[in-house]
Design a protein around this motif. Structure first.
Motif, PDB file in Angstrom:
ATOM      1  N   LEU A   1      49.399  33.744 -13.358  1.00 20.00           N
ATOM      2  CA  LEU A   1      50.483  33.095 -12.638  1.00 20.00           C
ATOM      3  C   LEU A   1      49.996  31.858 -11.880  1.00 20.00           C
ATOM      4  O   LEU A   1      48.981  31.888 -11.202  1.00 20.00           O
ATOM      5  CB  LEU A   1      51.120  34.073 -11.652  1.00 20.00           C
TER       6      LEU A   1
ATOM      7  N   ASP B   1      61.212  37.571 -14.510  1.00 18.90           N
ATOM      8  CA  ASP B   1      60.005  38.385 -14.707  1.00 18.90           C
ATOM      9  C   ASP B   1      59.528  38.426 -16.155  1.00 18.90           C
ATOM     10  O   ASP B   1      58.370  38.251 -16.442  1.00 18.90           O
ATOM     11  CB  ASP B   1      60.227  39.840 -14.277  1.00 18.90           C
ATOM     12  N   MET B   2      60.403  38.699 -17.085  1.00 16.75           N
ATOM     13  CA  MET B   2      59.945  39.217 -18.371  1.00 16.75           C
ATOM     14  C   MET B   2      60.321  38.368 -19.581  1.00 16.75           C
ATOM     15  O   MET B   2      59.917  38.686 -20.682  1.00 16.75           O
ATOM     16  CB  MET B   2      60.529  40.624 -18.567  1.00 16.75           C
ATOM     17  N   ARG B   3      61.095  37.331 -19.378  1.00 16.74           N
ATOM     18  CA  ARG B   3      61.516  36.499 -20.508  1.00 16.74           C
ATOM     19  C   ARG B   3      60.689  35.232 -20.531  1.00 16.74           C
ATOM     20  O   ARG B   3      60.838  34.374 -19.665  1.00 16.74           O
ATOM     21  CB  ARG B   3      62.999  36.144 -20.390  1.00 16.74           C
ATOM     22  N   PHE B   4      59.823  35.131 -21.526  1.00 17.67           N
ATOM     23  CA  PHE B   4      58.888  34.017 -21.618  1.00 17.67           C
ATOM     24  C   PHE B   4      59.333  33.019 -22.684  1.00 17.67           C
ATOM     25  O   PHE B   4      59.880  33.404 -23.728  1.00 17.67           O
ATOM     26  CB  PHE B   4      57.492  34.512 -21.996  1.00 17.67           C
TER      27      PHE B   4
ATOM     28  N   TYR C   1      62.346  30.370  -6.625  1.00 16.75           N
ATOM     29  CA  TYR C   1      63.590  31.121  -6.620  1.00 16.75           C
ATOM     30  C   TYR C   1      64.800  30.282  -6.205  1.00 16.75           C
ATOM     31  O   TYR C   1      65.927  30.628  -6.558  1.00 16.75           O
ATOM     32  CB  TYR C   1      63.483  32.305  -5.653  1.00 16.75           C
TER      33      TYR C   1
ATOM     34  N   GLN D   1      52.775  39.139 -11.753  1.00 15.27           N
ATOM     35  CA  GLN D   1      52.337  40.056 -12.787  1.00 15.27           C
ATOM     36  C   GLN D   1      50.877  39.745 -13.107  1.00 15.27           C
ATOM     37  O   GLN D   1      50.533  38.599 -13.363  1.00 15.27           O
ATOM     38  CB  GLN D   1      53.164  39.892 -14.063  1.00 15.27           C
TER      39      GLN D   1
ATOM     40  N   TYR E   1      54.002  43.793 -23.468  1.00 17.87           N
ATOM     41  CA  TYR E   1      54.426  42.616 -24.217  1.00 17.87           C
ATOM     42  C   TYR E   1      53.662  42.573 -25.542  1.00 17.87           C
ATOM     43  O   TYR E   1      52.588  43.142 -25.677  1.00 17.87           O
ATOM     44  CB  TYR E   1      54.109  41.317 -23.456  1.00 17.87           C
TER      45      TYR E   1
ATOM     46  N   PRO F   1      54.519  35.567 -24.649  1.00 22.73           N
ATOM     47  CA  PRO F   1      54.641  37.027 -24.656  1.00 22.73           C
ATOM     48  C   PRO F   1      56.089  37.450 -24.884  1.00 22.73           C
ATOM     49  O   PRO F   1      57.010  36.927 -24.249  1.00 22.73           O
ATOM     50  CB  PRO F   1      54.170  37.413 -23.250  1.00 22.73           C
TER      51      PRO F   1
ATOM     52  N   SER G   1      64.875  34.402 -10.817  1.00 27.95           N
ATOM     53  CA  SER G   1      63.452  34.176 -10.547  1.00 27.95           C
ATOM     54  C   SER G   1      62.812  33.446 -11.715  1.00 27.95           C
ATOM     55  O   SER G   1      63.142  33.703 -12.877  1.00 27.95           O
ATOM     56  CB  SER G   1      62.740  35.512 -10.289  1.00 27.95           C
TER      57      SER G   1
ATOM     58  N   PHE H   1      59.063  31.525 -13.170  1.00 23.88           N
ATOM     59  CA  PHE H   1      57.612  31.570 -13.042  1.00 23.88           C
ATOM     60  C   PHE H   1      56.959  30.614 -14.026  1.00 23.88           C
ATOM     61  O   PHE H   1      57.446  30.406 -15.130  1.00 23.88           O
ATOM     62  CB  PHE H   1      57.097  32.992 -13.330  1.00 23.88           C
TER      63      PHE H   1
ATOM     64  N   SER I   1      55.687  30.664  -8.589  1.00 23.24           N
ATOM     65  CA  SER I   1      57.015  31.237  -8.742  1.00 23.24           C
ATOM     66  C   SER I   1      57.973  30.401  -7.901  1.00 23.24           C
ATOM     67  O   SER I   1      57.578  29.788  -6.909  1.00 23.24           O
ATOM     68  CB  SER I   1      57.043  32.699  -8.262  1.00 23.24           C
TER      69      SER I   1
ATOM     70  N   TYR J   1      53.205  30.256 -15.836  1.00 26.84           N
ATOM     71  CA  TYR J   1      51.913  30.862 -16.108  1.00 26.84           C
ATOM     72  C   TYR J   1      51.060  29.879 -16.900  1.00 26.84           C
ATOM     73  O   TYR J   1      51.575  29.068 -17.670  1.00 26.84           O
ATOM     74  CB  TYR J   1      52.070  32.142 -16.952  1.00 26.84           C
TER      75      TYR J   1
ATOM     76  N   LEU K   1      53.240  28.549 -19.795  1.00 23.25           N
ATOM     77  CA  LEU K   1      54.361  29.419 -20.151  1.00 23.25           C
ATOM     78  C   LEU K   1      55.362  29.468 -19.017  1.00 23.25           C
ATOM     79  O   LEU K   1      55.002  29.690 -17.861  1.00 23.25           O
ATOM     80  CB  LEU K   1      53.857  30.835 -20.421  1.00 23.25           C
TER      81      LEU K   1
END
Lengths: 106, 114
Positions: free
Chosen positions: A46, A93-96, A51, B103, B35, B43, A32, A34, A49, A36, A88
């Motif tokens: 956001l 999900d969580m790795r920027f 995929y 999010q 974060y 972040p 996934s 994204f 997204s 931002y 960004l």
């Protein structure tokens, strides 16, 4: 090697031009992706997204994904001064990434 | 729906003190993320919860950091024995997986360690 890499910029484009933002990632199994936007002093929000390989369009924004090359990009058509912000890239999900600062000049 | 809220918005503390931040996610959101963001960086993932379960914690996170989400609603992030390097914006986000992947970020808590 960082998990998610972006050109830090700054990137400057004239109003009405196409802005191209790029992102590469290291985890080949990533699923996934994204984009931002973060205005100065504000929190990220956001934009899109994606995929699957290929293009995904939403208004003036197009996200492009190439999993074989581990590459994702964001195109902003007809750039406006209000698009000036840091963009960004996020993976899984969580790795920027560190973000690319875009300035659109009137 | 009032969005994600975080308290306090600003915290100034002296090195060595403990601090605790609170995050209230959007109601019904089952995922909550923490974060840390410093100037010019994106972040940095710290940890996340699915309901009350803490499912992942960053390897970069020292033992001085701990987070809880006791009833699957609000969450707290505690930093013990703060160091100057802990100065940053601490962001909380929530989402409603698997139905939606967006999010939603709170306004953040800015920590300054003197």
């Amino acid at each position: 090697q960082k998990e998610v890499e972006q050109n830090s910029g700054p990137l400057s484009v004239p109003e009405g031009a196409i802005a191209s933002l790029n992102c590469t990632y290291s985890d080949r199994g990533s699923q996934s992706f994204f984009w931002y936007r973060q205005y100065s002093g504000k929190s990220p929000e956001l934009i899109m997204s994606i995929y699957s390989n290929g293009d995904k369009e939403d208004g003036r924004f197009t996200a492009q994904l190439n999993k074989a090359s581990q590459y994702v990009s964001l195109l902003i058509r007809d750039s406006q001064p209000s698009d000036s912000a840091t963009y960004l890239c996020a993976v899984n999900d969580m790795r920027f990434g560190a973000g690319t600062r875009l300035t659109v000049k009137p | 729906d009032t969005g994600v809220s975080q308290n306090p918005r600003h915290k100034i503390t002296k090195r060595g003190q403990n601090v605790t931040f609170r995050c209230d996610p959007i109601s019904e959101h089952n995922r909550l993320y923490w974060y840390r963001q410093t100037l010019g960086q994106g972040p940095e993932f710290l940890t996340y919860f699915q309901n009350e379960a803490q499912l992942e914690k960053s390897r970069l996170l020292s033992d001085r950091f701990s987070a809880e989400r006791p009833k699957g609603s609000f969450s707290t992030l505690e930093i013990q024995r703060t160091e100057q390097g802990d100065s940053a914006m601490y962001l909380c986000a929530s989402s409603s997986r698997p139905t939606e992947d967006t999010q939603y970020f709170g306004p953040g808590t800015r920590l300054t360690v003197l």
